[in-house]
Design an enzyme around this catalytic site. Structure first.
Site, short mmCIF file in Angstrom:
data_model
loop_
_atom_site.label_atom_id
_atom_site.label_comp_id
_atom_site.label_asym_id
_atom_site.label_seq_id
_atom_site.Cartn_x
_atom_site.Cartn_y
_atom_site.Cartn_z
N GLU A 70 3.72 22.33 10.30
CA GLU A 70 4.97 22.50 9.59
C GLU A 70 5.30 21.25 8.78
O GLU A 70 5.00 20.13 9.21
CB GLU A 70 6.11 22.78 10.57
CG GLU A 70 6.05 24.16 11.19
CD GLU A 70 7.23 24.46 12.07
OE1 GLU A 70 7.40 25.63 12.43
OE2 GLU A 70 7.99 23.53 12.41
N SER A 113 9.02 24.55 8.75
CA SER A 113 9.96 24.81 9.82
C SER A 113 11.01 25.80 9.31
O SER A 113 11.28 25.88 8.11
CB SER A 113 10.65 23.51 10.23
OG SER A 113 11.84 23.77 10.94
#
Length: 551
Positions: free
Chosen positions: A440, A466
């Site tokens: 992420e 994210s």
């Protein structure tokens, strides 16, 4: 029952002896054996409260007439793994969790499962296991964290730690306020307070019909979460007796309902990866195009953090998942659930809605859903953007590429003030295979926002984001760089065009020049040389298929 394989018959005397050694009374042998797969760990804020919920799930199983067995599965906190090599293990852990649950359930012939989960990869991993095993199962998500407080304002994890870090670097806030954010942004147990990946997946689990109504948003600290854990333990025994299995619940219609909810909420782009992976285990065909088809006809009704200002506690107070689905009633597919009523029936029973938190379809936040699927010369097999987090002025953008072959290199340039307005930051070799593990990119995206570049800089990556990411950030670019995708051929100074309304991501370079570059391209050496991630990199599929392991 499945458990007859270990409890019945003369040949099972040794098995019964070992069950007796666990403390199981002989007169319990004829009852359904229910596994409670708990991802409790002291390492994750969203999971530290699970010991309490384990007790209530056990009580519910006993009350329902079953016999519970608690076993553990691991969890990784994406927030703690973020920004360093540890994040490479996060997405791969989803596969391990599914495999571990499969191993325990099959080895011990369990009749049913309570899946106690909360954070990013644990919930989809457990749903993958449920779909694969097709053993009666019910999911209990442990619930969101309460908002933090500082000088009269509410705080959330991403905006008040990751983005605050960049604001401090830019001189907007001092060290004292940054430290206050560190201490106050996360006041206790639960998944992070906005519509990040953990809470997105909790909500989608409820919409899929795999958890009881209300479970997706009930707060971690609430008595209601205990009630739901108890009721789930009780209900799973009934599911065993009725023969209701996950594949009865996770139908194509159920996935359509879950996607619509995600689009209406403006949820995390990780949901695309996870729903594709879960659908594959359930035997349901779910191409990327399905997300975009539904997005074009599903309005965004909520505006939660990170893009908006509402928190999960606000959504819960406004009626939660079923209240949002109530707004979408005419678009829902009739699908069963683990509850005694279908998802559509549960949504129809909602009697009150908060218009400030959950808009009507006639007055939406945006006319389209929160996620868009892009294609073009830079992403022939697709890419994903959370359009709910992109401002109107950045829905179309043309910029000059600045290329980085790792997240760390990009982060150093951003924090060093090297990124100027008009740039498209390209982060590559961070895909499922190239990362490996498809890290992420919350740190660089939050840094761009915190440094005031969210309205003048875009970010494109074959990695992922994210749920806390906002801004013009495009992820899951497929094929990835490590597989020789076009993103590997981009050079500094190339023009990149982002057109979200047109669903396009284009590299404005002459095709002949690209072919010449391809002839010079050399596949890089793997970033890892040993361990589980090396095996993962050899077996993982592309992001557009869910980044699953191929047999």
């Amino acid at each position: 029952m499945r458990s007859d394989r270990i409890t019945q018959g003369l040949e099972r005397a040794p098995h019964r002896a070992l069950l007796s050694a666990t403390g199981m009374p002989r007169n319990e042998l004829g009852k359904p054996l229910i596994g409670i797969a708990s991802s409790f760990t002291d390492l994750i804020a969203g999971h530290v409260g699970m010991r309490d919920l384990e007790r209530f799930a056990e009580k519910g199983v006993h009350a329902g007439g079953g016999y519970p067995f608690l076993f553990g599965v691991p969890g990784i906190c994406d927030g703690i793994a973020m920004g360093h090599g540890g994040m490479r293990y996060s997405l791969p852990s989803r596969e391990l969790i599914a495999d571990m649950i499969e191993s325990v359930v099959e080895a011990h012939s369990l009749d049913g499962l309570v899946l106690l989960t909360n954070c990013d990869k644990i919930t989809p991993g457990m749903l993958m296991a449920a779909a694969r095993l097709d053993v009666p199962s019910i999911v209990v998500t442990a619930g969101p964290m309460m908002a933090g407080r500082y000088r009269g304002r509410r705080l959330s994890f991403v905006r008040d730690t990751f983005e605050a870090m960049a604001r401090h670097q830019a001189g907007e806030i001092g060290a004292e306020e940054l430290e206050a954010c560190e201490q106050e942004a996360c006041p206790g147990c639960g998944s992070c307070q906005g519509l990040y990946t953990a809470n997105t997946m909790a909500c989608l689990t409820e919409a899929l019909g795999m958890s009881l109504p209300g479970c997706g948003t009930a707060l971690a600290v609430s008595a209601r979460k205990r009630h739901l854990a108890y009721a789930s333990g009780q209900r799973v025994v009934e599911l065993v007796r009725q023969g209701v299995r996950p594949r009865h619940v996770m139908t194509p219609g159920a996935f359509a309902n879950a996607i619509r909810l995600d689009l209406a909420l403006g949820g995390s782009t990780n949901s695309v990866l996870h729903l594709c992976a879960i659908a594959r285990e359930a035997g349901v065909d779910l191409p990327l195009e399905r997300f975009d088809e539904l997005s074009r006809e599903t309005p965004q009704l909520c505006s939660l953090r990170p893009a908006g200002d509402h928190f999960m506690e606000d959504l819960d107070a406004a009626g939660g998942v079923m209240a949002v689905l109530h707004r979408l009633a005419d678009r829902l597919v009739e699908a069963p659930s683990v509850a005694e009523v279908s998802v559509r029936q549960a949504a129809a029973s909602v009697e009150w809605l908060d218009d400030a938190v959950i808009r009507s379809a006639e007055e939406p936040v945006r006319p389209e859903g929160g996620i868009a699927i892009l294609r073009g010369s830079l992403a022939p097999d697709g890419a994903v953007v959370k359009q709910s987090g992109v401002s109107p002025g950045m829905m179309r953008f043309v910029g000059t590429a600045r290329c980085f072959d790792s997240e760390e290199a990009a982060m150093a340039a951003i924090m060093g003030g090297e990124i100027r307005p008009g740039t498209v930051v390209v982060i590559r070799y961070e895909g499922p295979r190239g990362g490996p593990g498809m890290r992420e990119m919350l740190a660089p995206t939050a840094a761009l926002m915190g440094m005031g570049l969210g309205e003048s800089v875009a970010l494109v990556t074959d990695g992922r984001f994210s749920g806390g990411t906002r801004g013009p950030c495009v992820g899951h670019v497929s094929p990835e760089a490590a597989a020789g995708g076009p993103i590997a051929l981009v050079q500094d100074g190339d023009e990149v065009e982002l057109d979200i309304p047109g669903r396009r991501l284009e590299l404005r370079v002459d095709p002949a020049e690209l072919e010449a570059r391809r002839g010079r391209w050399v596949e890089p050496e793997p970033k890892v040389s040993a361990g589980w991630l090396l095996r993962y990199a050899r077996l993982v599929t592309s992001a557009n298929t869910g980044a699953v392991l191929q047999g």
